[in-house]
Design an enzyme around this catalytic site. Structure first.
Site, PDB file in Angstrom:
ATOM      1  CB  SER A  98      -0.936  -0.149   1.215  1.00  0.00           C
ATOM      2  OG  SER A  98      -1.557   1.220   1.592  1.00  0.00           O
ATOM      3  CE1 TYR A 108      -3.537  -2.608   5.786  1.00  0.00           C
ATOM      4  CE2 TYR A 108      -3.161  -0.329   5.412  1.00  0.00           C
ATOM      5  CZ  TYR A 108      -3.636  -1.630   5.027  1.00  0.00           C
ATOM      6  OH  TYR A 108      -3.504  -1.879   3.546  1.00  0.00           O
ATOM      7  CE  LYS A 158      -1.207  -4.675   3.731  1.00  0.00           C
ATOM      8  NZ  LYS A 158      -1.570  -5.936   2.834  1.00  0.00           N
TER       9      LYS A 158
HETATM   10  P1  NAD Z   1     -10.996  -7.216   1.867  1.00  0.00           P
HETATM   11  O1  NAD Z   1     -11.129  -7.193   3.311  1.00  0.00           O
HETATM   12  O2  NAD Z   1     -12.031  -6.743   0.846  1.00  0.00           O
HETATM   13  O3  NAD Z   1     -10.281  -8.519   1.231  1.00  0.00           O
HETATM   14  C1  NAD Z   1      -9.274  -9.146   2.125  1.00  0.00           C
HETATM   15  C2  NAD Z   1      -9.786 -10.567   2.253  1.00  0.00           C
HETATM   16  O4  NAD Z   1      -9.008 -11.402   2.958  1.00  0.00           O
HETATM   17  C3  NAD Z   1     -11.277 -10.879   2.661  1.00  0.00           C
HETATM   18  O5  NAD Z   1     -12.140 -11.356   2.089  1.00  0.00           O
HETATM   19  C4  NAD Z   1     -10.812 -11.491   3.933  1.00  0.00           C
HETATM   20  O6  NAD Z   1     -11.913 -12.294   4.420  1.00  0.00           O
HETATM   21  C5  NAD Z   1      -9.589 -12.327   3.648  1.00  0.00           C
HETATM   22  N1  NAD Z   1      -8.532 -12.576   4.918  1.00  0.00           N
HETATM   23  C6  NAD Z   1      -8.195 -11.716   5.655  1.00  0.00           C
HETATM   24  N2  NAD Z   1      -7.334 -12.330   6.708  1.00  0.00           N
HETATM   25  C7  NAD Z   1      -7.451 -13.766   6.092  1.00  0.00           C
HETATM   26  C8  NAD Z   1      -6.639 -14.897   6.662  1.00  0.00           C
HETATM   27  N3  NAD Z   1      -5.872 -14.717   7.944  1.00  0.00           N
HETATM   28  N4  NAD Z   1      -6.833 -16.060   5.871  1.00  0.00           N
HETATM   29  C9  NAD Z   1      -7.739 -16.052   4.910  1.00  0.00           C
HETATM   30  N5  NAD Z   1      -8.192 -14.946   4.701  1.00  0.00           N
HETATM   31  C10 NAD Z   1      -8.181 -13.752   5.065  1.00  0.00           C
HETATM   32  O7  NAD Z   1      -9.874  -6.121   1.410  1.00  0.00           O
HETATM   33  P2  NAD Z   1      -9.360  -5.522   0.047  1.00  0.00           P
HETATM   34  O8  NAD Z   1      -9.650  -4.063  -0.121  1.00  0.00           O
HETATM   35  O9  NAD Z   1      -9.663  -6.429  -1.054  1.00  0.00           O
HETATM   36  O10 NAD Z   1      -7.463  -5.634   0.436  1.00  0.00           O
HETATM   37  C11 NAD Z   1      -7.148  -6.710  -0.205  1.00  0.00           C
HETATM   38  C12 NAD Z   1      -5.517  -6.437   0.305  1.00  0.00           C
HETATM   39  O11 NAD Z   1      -4.998  -5.299  -0.437  1.00  0.00           O
HETATM   40  C13 NAD Z   1      -5.110  -6.258   1.784  1.00  0.00           C
HETATM   41  O12 NAD Z   1      -4.000  -7.202   2.058  1.00  0.00           O
HETATM   42  C14 NAD Z   1      -5.131  -4.787   1.889  1.00  0.00           C
HETATM   43  O13 NAD Z   1      -4.262  -4.484   2.876  1.00  0.00           O
HETATM   44  C15 NAD Z   1      -4.181  -4.226   0.565  1.00  0.00           C
HETATM   45  N6  NAD Z   1      -4.674  -3.109   0.350  1.00  0.00           N
HETATM   46  C16 NAD Z   1      -6.050  -2.594   0.112  1.00  0.00           C
HETATM   47  C17 NAD Z   1      -6.265  -1.151  -0.164  1.00  0.00           C
HETATM   48  C18 NAD Z   1      -7.530  -0.653  -0.301  1.00  0.00           C
HETATM   49  O14 NAD Z   1      -7.977   0.268  -0.282  1.00  0.00           O
HETATM   50  N7  NAD Z   1      -8.679  -1.610  -0.436  1.00  0.00           N
HETATM   51  C19 NAD Z   1      -5.214  -0.263  -0.108  1.00  0.00           C
HETATM   52  C20 NAD Z   1      -3.934  -0.809  -0.164  1.00  0.00           C
HETATM   53  C21 NAD Z   1      -3.579  -2.124   0.039  1.00  0.00           C
HETATM   54  C1  UD1 Z   2      -6.834   5.826   4.053  1.00  0.00           C
HETATM   55  C2  UD1 Z   2      -6.050   5.251   5.075  1.00  0.00           C
HETATM   56  C3  UD1 Z   2      -4.702   4.724   4.322  1.00  0.00           C
HETATM   57  C4  UD1 Z   2      -5.415   3.326   3.389  1.00  0.00           C
HETATM   58  C5  UD1 Z   2      -6.541   4.044   2.369  1.00  0.00           C
HETATM   59  C6  UD1 Z   2      -7.088   2.912   1.598  1.00  0.00           C
HETATM   60  C7  UD1 Z   2      -6.228   6.757   6.928  1.00  0.00           C
HETATM   61  C8  UD1 Z   2      -5.604   7.671   7.909  1.00  0.00           C
HETATM   62  N1  UD1 Z   2      -5.717   6.405   5.847  1.00  0.00           N
HETATM   63  O1  UD1 Z   2      -6.336   6.655   3.121  1.00  0.00           O
HETATM   64  O2  UD1 Z   2      -4.114   3.927   5.363  1.00  0.00           O
HETATM   65  O3  UD1 Z   2      -4.280   2.779   2.791  1.00  0.00           O
HETATM   66  O4  UD1 Z   2      -7.661   4.683   3.007  1.00  0.00           O
HETATM   67  O5  UD1 Z   2      -7.683   2.181   2.037  1.00  0.00           O
HETATM   68  O6  UD1 Z   2      -7.411   6.224   7.328  1.00  0.00           O
HETATM   69  N2  UD1 Z   2     -12.434  12.066   3.306  1.00  0.00           N
HETATM   70  C9  UD1 Z   2     -13.300  12.809   3.570  1.00  0.00           C
HETATM   71  N3  UD1 Z   2     -14.514  12.280   4.308  1.00  0.00           N
HETATM   72  C10 UD1 Z   2     -14.566  11.055   4.270  1.00  0.00           C
HETATM   73  C11 UD1 Z   2     -13.741  10.316   3.985  1.00  0.00           C
HETATM   74  C12 UD1 Z   2     -12.559  10.698   3.711  1.00  0.00           C
HETATM   75  O7  UD1 Z   2     -13.094  14.096   3.460  1.00  0.00           O
HETATM   76  O8  UD1 Z   2     -15.817  10.855   4.902  1.00  0.00           O
HETATM   77  C13 UD1 Z   2     -11.140  12.645   2.641  1.00  0.00           C
HETATM   78  C14 UD1 Z   2      -9.954  12.220   3.744  1.00  0.00           C
HETATM   79  O9  UD1 Z   2      -9.722  13.533   4.486  1.00  0.00           O
HETATM   80  C15 UD1 Z   2      -8.994  12.422   2.377  1.00  0.00           C
HETATM   81  C16 UD1 Z   2      -9.834  11.664   1.126  1.00  0.00           C
HETATM   82  O10 UD1 Z   2     -10.940  12.182   1.529  1.00  0.00           O
HETATM   83  O11 UD1 Z   2      -8.382  13.574   1.987  1.00  0.00           O
HETATM   84  C17 UD1 Z   2      -9.561  10.203   0.947  1.00  0.00           C
HETATM   85  O12 UD1 Z   2      -9.638   9.319   2.120  1.00  0.00           O
HETATM   86  P1  UD1 Z   2      -9.787   7.893   2.232  1.00  0.00           P
HETATM   87  O13 UD1 Z   2     -10.509   7.487   1.131  1.00  0.00           O
HETATM   88  O14 UD1 Z   2      -9.922   7.322   3.652  1.00  0.00           O
HETATM   89  O15 UD1 Z   2      -8.431   7.524   1.748  1.00  0.00           O
HETATM   90  P2  UD1 Z   2      -6.799   7.841   2.255  1.00  0.00           P
HETATM   91  O16 UD1 Z   2      -6.983   8.955   3.446  1.00  0.00           O
HETATM   92  O17 UD1 Z   2      -5.794   7.990   1.288  1.00  0.00           O
END
Ligand code: NAD
Ligand code: UD1
Length: 338
Positions: free
Chosen positions: A126, A150, A154
């Site tokens: 991430s 978190y 990572k």
């Molecule tokens: P998500 O929660 O939708 O998917 C994660 C999946 O992993 C879920 O289905 C959950 O049931 C499963 N899981 C969690 N722990 C487990 C375990 N111990 N064994 C088996 N299954 C398990 O999340 P996502 O948004 O799809 O994210 C996927 C990956 O990407 C994560 O590692 C997350 O940290 C990373 N990531 C997500 C974002 C985002 O904004 N969504 C941003 C950066 C990185």
């Molecule tokens: C957040 C997480 C980051 C994670 C990412 C993707 C925090 C501090 N950071 O980041 O670790 O990797 O999500 O899952 O939680 N905003 C509003 N109103 C809202 C929600 C968000 O104004 O109700 C604004 C925030 O202040 C920011 C932007 O929208 O400026 C995006 O927010 P968000 O979607 O939460 O993503 P990140 O802040 O990038």
């Protein structure tokens, strides 16, 4: 049996979209997920899109016996590792659980891969590993620092995987640093289902549009950005999923690992995203300005040169498509709840 990709966390948001892209590209897919943040039903939805369901094994990646069975049962050539917990807020309350699940889970997975002789891995990292960036766009060489448990989990996974690759060059590991994944599959069948009130901007906007909240709280309008609101690099989840196939191709062809940003390279402010949503859907989003959210950065977007040059990949879908697709998915969720 065809060459198979193991997807951990494949019933989740990004994993399910990647399963679709892999299957459409002709791969066989086996999903391992413990369903702690997703539903079994998602596999049927993936099947509706692809015409065929992935193999599904319900289980935890910290279960070594289960992983050994999976590797023994399928001709797995690579692993895409999405399974993990991802809530920043929750990670403060459950730091030990986050370490155990995300770092312990990754260690258990790579140990099973080593036993099985499968050493090709694509890992979900991430942009959170850049912490408060010194400058934007953020290149992969930027200093790594984290601001919450978190993010730390990572970075610890990245460190472990870097170590593994340095120690044994048979390992080929892609560390993919996602920026802000949003949107949903154009079919409207799969998408992100936040548990409880969403923390992230796009799901909050779609819930305001659906009438679940009266207005959006905009966290801060005094940042040094185009309109004072926070700027992020929103990337369509289907583009992100395709980035995983590009990374897999890179590992196969180059025979070595890579660390790469997956973003669009364009910054979009909160109010710009609200305006884009209205333009894409015709729905007004009422909002009120609130104080800054602790821990937020003003601006965060990716340098994308490496992804373009090394992976021959770039994000193609517009902010309008992200909004329209997120809204289509929100409607499905809404209808399921009624
Ligand atoms: P998500 O929660 O939708 O998917 C994660 C999946 O992993 C879920 O289905 C959950 O049931 C499963 N899981 C969690 N722990 C487990 C375990 N111990 N064994 C088996 N299954 C398990 O999340 P996502 O948004 O799809 O994210 C996927 C990956 O990407 C994560 O590692 C997350 O940290 C990373 N990531 C997500 C974002 C985002 O904004 N969504 C941003 C950066 C990185
Ligand atoms: C957040 C997480 C980051 C994670 C990412 C993707 C925090 C501090 N950071 O980041 O670790 O990797 O999500 O899952 O939680 N905003 C509003 N109103 C809202 C929600 C968000 O104004 O109700 C604004 C925030 O202040 C920011 C932007 O929208 O400026 C995006 O927010 P968000 O979607 O939460 O993503 P990140 O802040 O990038």
């Amino acid at each position: 049996m065809k060459n198979t990709i193991l997807i951990t966390g494949g019933t989740g948001y990004i994993g399910s979209h990647t399963a679709v892209e892999l299957m459409l590209a002709g791969w066989d897919v086996v999903v391992v997920d413990n369903l702690c943040n997703s539903e079994r039903l998602t596999m049927e939805r993936v099947a509706s899109i692809c015409g065929q369901a992935p193999h599904f094994v319900q289980g935890d990646i910290r279960d070594a016996v289960l992983l050994d069975k999976v590797f023994a049962s399928y001709p797995i050539s690579a692993v895409m590792h999405f399974a993990g917990l991802k809530s920043v807020g929750e990670s403060w309350q459950q730091a030990a659980h986050y370490l155990d699940n995300n770092v312990g889970g990754t260690a258990c997975l790579v140990a099973a891969m080593e036993r099985a002789g499968v050493r090709r891995l694509v890992f979900s990292s991430s942009a959170t590993v850049y912490g408060q960036p010194d400058a934007v766009p953020i290149p992969e060489s930027a200093p790594l620092r984290t601001t919450n448990p978190y993010g730390r989990s990572k970075l610890l996974c990245e460190d472990m995987l870097r170590e593994l690759q340095t120690a044994d060059n048979r390992w080929q590991i892609a560390l993919l640093r996602y920026f802000n994944p949003v949107g949903a599959h154009a079919s409207g069948l799969i998408g992100e289902k936040p548990s409880g009130v969403p923390n992230n901007l796009m799901p909050y906007i779609t819930q305001v549009a659906a009438g679940k909240h009266p207005f959006l709280r905009v966290f801060g309008d005094d940042y040094p950005t185009v309109d004072g609101t926070g700027v992020r690099d929103y990337i369509h989840v289907v583009d992100l999923a395709k980035g995983h196939l590009a990374a897999l191709r890179y590992l196969e062809q180059e025979g070595k690992g890579i660390t790469v940003n997956l973003g669009t390279g364009s910054g979009v402010s909160v109010l710009q995203l609200v305006a884009a949503f209205t333009q894409a859907t015709g729905i007004q989003i009422p909002y009120q300005i609130f104080p800054r959210r602790p821990g937020d950065v003003a601006s965060c977007y990716a340098a994308t040169d490496l992804a373009r040059e090394a992976l021959d990949w770039r994000a193609k879908l517009s902010v309008g498509a992200m909004c329209a697709d997120a809204w289509r998915w929100e409607n499905l969720v809404k209808n399921m709840q009624e």
